[in-house]
Write an enzyme that holds these catalytic residues in place. Structure first.
Site, short mmCIF file in Angstrom:
data_model
loop_
_atom_site.label_atom_id
_atom_site.label_comp_id
_atom_site.label_asym_id
_atom_site.label_seq_id
_atom_site.Cartn_x
_atom_site.Cartn_y
_atom_site.Cartn_z
N ALA B 260 0.83 -1.21 0.00
CA ALA B 260 0.00 0.00 0.00
C ALA B 260 0.87 1.26 0.00
O ALA B 260 1.92 1.26 0.65
CB ALA B 260 -0.92 0.01 1.22
N PRO B 261 0.46 2.31 -0.72
CA PRO B 261 -0.76 2.44 -1.53
C PRO B 261 -0.65 1.89 -2.95
O PRO B 261 -1.55 2.12 -3.75
CB PRO B 261 -0.96 3.95 -1.56
CG PRO B 261 0.42 4.52 -1.48
CD PRO B 261 1.23 3.55 -0.67
N LYS B 264 4.51 1.31 -6.16
CA LYS B 264 5.55 0.45 -6.71
C LYS B 264 4.95 -0.79 -7.37
O LYS B 264 5.47 -1.29 -8.36
CB LYS B 264 6.55 0.07 -5.62
CG LYS B 264 7.26 1.29 -5.02
CD LYS B 264 8.34 0.90 -4.02
CE LYS B 264 9.02 2.11 -3.40
NZ LYS B 264 8.26 2.67 -2.27
N ASP B 326 9.32 -3.41 0.78
CA ASP B 326 9.35 -1.96 1.03
C ASP B 326 8.91 -1.81 2.48
O ASP B 326 7.75 -1.54 2.77
CB ASP B 326 8.39 -1.28 0.06
CG ASP B 326 8.49 0.23 0.12
OD1 ASP B 326 9.39 0.74 0.82
OD2 ASP B 326 7.66 0.90 -0.52
N CYS B 379 12.24 4.04 3.35
CA CYS B 379 12.33 5.48 3.15
C CYS B 379 12.89 6.08 4.43
O CYS B 379 12.37 7.05 4.97
CB CYS B 379 10.99 6.09 2.75
SG CYS B 379 9.63 5.71 3.85
#
Lengths: 175, 439
Positions: B260-261, B264, B326, B379
């Site tokens: 989500a969202p 990627k 991620d 991130c």
């Protein structure tokens, strides 16, 4: 024209169900004019006759920034609704309170205009929300009814306290 | 219905919500939905700015109040922060910033506070004009006040990036640009850029990120040519590196583990045909955002709601050719895009996040086919979540080998590479690509 007094939650008269207008006559048109004046002065973007203690299915709306697009609805009815919009709403009968409410974000509705002529219209976004909010009033419903009972109690207590204090300054904190 | 409140009051209400632990993304849309577009932009901008500079504004106001305000007068305190924000970080003329804040005390029904607000803001205005003032000394003397970033974060960046921490701090106080990702299956970048130019929209392509177009200034997605049709998506250039690093090939079975969202996920699907993509997320509500995104792009994936640290047994048996992790992280690399991160994140969170990332990595590594590749992405700018995490992972997993990444972007780390905020327009991302070899 005259400005009218707006009833405040939890006034029980806001819970009345408004009666349909049988004939759009000068009396109704005067009510509409007074409601616009009251609404613009508040300032608000929508007002239902119930809020000014008149149990008739009459609504005034103007969501424009310039306040030059008045929309009067007599006996309004929603014909279709779809989509979901979550918007922070406030109400002239619940001063100073803004809370998130989920409503349809697209509606089609019909009503009579100030001359008693029927019309149909589609609305989305803010206008759709506003029409639904005002029609709720005609059915004795307030936007706080869409909130949790805990939140509603808190708002009721706050407004009751402010009414007791009857402060001369406009009451209502935003935070 | 009453008139929506002044955008400035909406902004301080949103700041209050963030201080109470809510995220800006959770409160912003509904709070501004009833406003006309221009006022909505203002409310948004102020909400972001107040979060971005909160620590500084708070320190500046605190030092200029003789005694702290009572907790029931929080709205007055927030109003002062708003005034100081406008004085220090916007082009609003100082007298207007002060008088607006004073006017708003009336709208709040707190006219008594007008004089106090006026006094504090006038003092700030005077001190700003005098470079020898206490205010300037206050800013110069404390990096966490000057850059409005938590002390633990300032210290961590100094340790991890001794030569670049000043630039990192400064970049995180900037507004992030709006970057688009073009669906290369459906158009070429030159053609799309030419289309934007014809509409008078300033934009340029990024040399080292083939799908990226950076807009001169942000605009609503509804006004982007081709957005509704899935020709373009909004995604930071640093985030766009992920899907291409994963090296996807026609027909592969791919897992996007924290999808989500779905930015990627969509990019992966744009890059090759006949992919069998599973998009997983722990948050079912956010998984519906993935669905919306993929519907817009017209690309199919299997959605799966679940915890990436506990994948279904069948995944271990069938295996994936490619896995994108991620991972949930501190989001310290995207603070300029999500300015509330600096208020919501605590130093203690980092160790807990790193432990969770390690559990997810170990669980998903077992779902990777031999010779398969796993891309680990965060991130974050914190080494514990990035190169240190990978270092420990490689020690735990003898059948894992790190693959070198292209050096056309970012900075080499012990394992993997890191983009730093502001460099090549990017947010701060960390990437490491792992291959499963014969253990």
């Amino acid at each position: 024209m005259a400005t009218l007094d707006i009833l405040h939650f939890p006034d029980p008269r806001l819970r009345n169900k408004a009666k349909p207008v049988t004939q759009v006559d000068d009396r109704v048109r005067r009510l509409i004019d007074d409601m616009f004046e009251t609404m613009y002065q508040a300032p608000g973007i929508g007002l239902a006759a119930i809020q000014v203690n008149t149990s008739l299915r009459v609504v005034t709306i103007d969501i424009s920034e310039e306040k030059d697009q008045p929309l009067a609805l007599v006996n309004p009815e929603i014909l279709e609704r779809d989509g979901v919009e979550e918007m922070s709403e406030g109400c002239l009968s619940v001063p100073g309170i803004y809370e998130k409410v989920k409503r349809a974000d697209h509606i089609r509705f019909r009503a009579l205009d100030r001359n008693g002529e029927p019309f149909e219209q589609e609305a989305e976004g803010l206008l759709a929300v506003c029409v639904q909010h005002e029609i709720d009033h005609l059915d004795g419903k307030l936007f706080v009814d869409h909130l949790s009972s805990l939140k509603r109690q808190r708002i009721r207590k706050k407004l009751e306290k402010e009414a007791r204090q009857a402060a001369p300054a406009p009451a209502g904190t935003v935070i | 219905m009453s008139q929506p409140p002044d955008p400035r009051l909406i902004a301080i209400r949103n700041l209050a919500a963030v201080l109470d632990g809510r995220s800006l993304d959770a409160v912003l849309p509904a709070s501004t939905a009833a406003l006309p577009e221009q006022q909505r932009t203002l409310a948004r901008e102020l909400s972001y700015g107040l979060c971005r500079w909160y620590r500084q504004l708070h320190a500046v106001v605190a030092a200029r109040l003789k005694k702290p305000l009572r907790s029931k007068d929080r709205d007055i305190h927030l109003l002062m922060l708003l005034g100081v924000y406008q004085l220090m970080h916007t082009r609003v003329p100082p007298h207007a910033a002060v008088s607006t804040a004073v006017d708003l005390t009336h709208q709040l029904g707190r006219a008594w506070a007008g004089k106090l607000v006026n006094g504090v803001l006038r003092a700030v205005q005077r001190e700003l004009a005098n470079e020898h003032s206490a205010l300037h000394a206050q800013l110069a003397g404390d990096l966490s006040i000057r850059y409005a970033q938590p002390k633990w974060f300032v210290r961590a960046m100094h340790k991890a990036w001794p030569a670049r921490d000043e630039a990192i701090r400064a970049a995180l106080q900037q507004r992030a640009p709006m970057t688009l990702r073009l669906n290369m299956r459906r158009q070429q970048r030159a053609g799309y850029l030419a289309g934007l130019a014809r509409q008078g929209i300033a934009a340029e392509g990024l040399a080292s990120v083939p799908d990226a177009v950076v807009l001169g200034e942000p605009r609503p997605v509804a006004k982007l040519p081709g957005f509704a049709e899935g020709l373009v998506s909004v995604q930071d250039a640093g985030a766009q590196l992920a899907a291409r690093l994963l090296d996807v090939r026609k027909g592969q079975r791919i897992l996007d583990a924290c999808a989500a969202p779905g930015g990627k996920t969509g990019h992966i699907l744009e890059l090759a045909d006949d992919l069998d993509v599973t998009a997983m997320d722990v948050d079912e509500a956010r998984l519906s955002r993935v669905q919306e995104n993929l519907e817009r792009l017209g690309l199919p994936a299997t959605l799966y709601a679940g915890d990436a640290a506990q994948p279904p047994r069948a995944w271990r048996e069938q295996g994936f050719d490619r896995i994108l992790v991620d991972a949930p992280c501190s989001a310290t690399g995207v603070m300029r895009r999500h300015p509330d991160v600096r208020l919501l994140r605590r130093h203690e969170d980092i160790a807990a996040l790193a432990a969770r990332q390690a559990r997810i990595l170990d669980a998903l590594w077992a779902c990777l086919r031999p010779a398969g590749k796993l891309l680990y992405a965060t991130c974050s700018l914190m080494p514990q979540e990035n190169e240190q995490q990978m270092h420990q992972f490689l020690q735990r997993q003898p059948d894992a080998r790190s693959i070198e990444l292209p050096d056309t972007w970012g900075h080499d780390r012990e394992v993997g590479r890191q983009t730093l905020p502001g460099e090549m327009t990017m947010d701060g991302f960390y990437y490491a690509l792992l291959e499963k070899v014969d253990g």
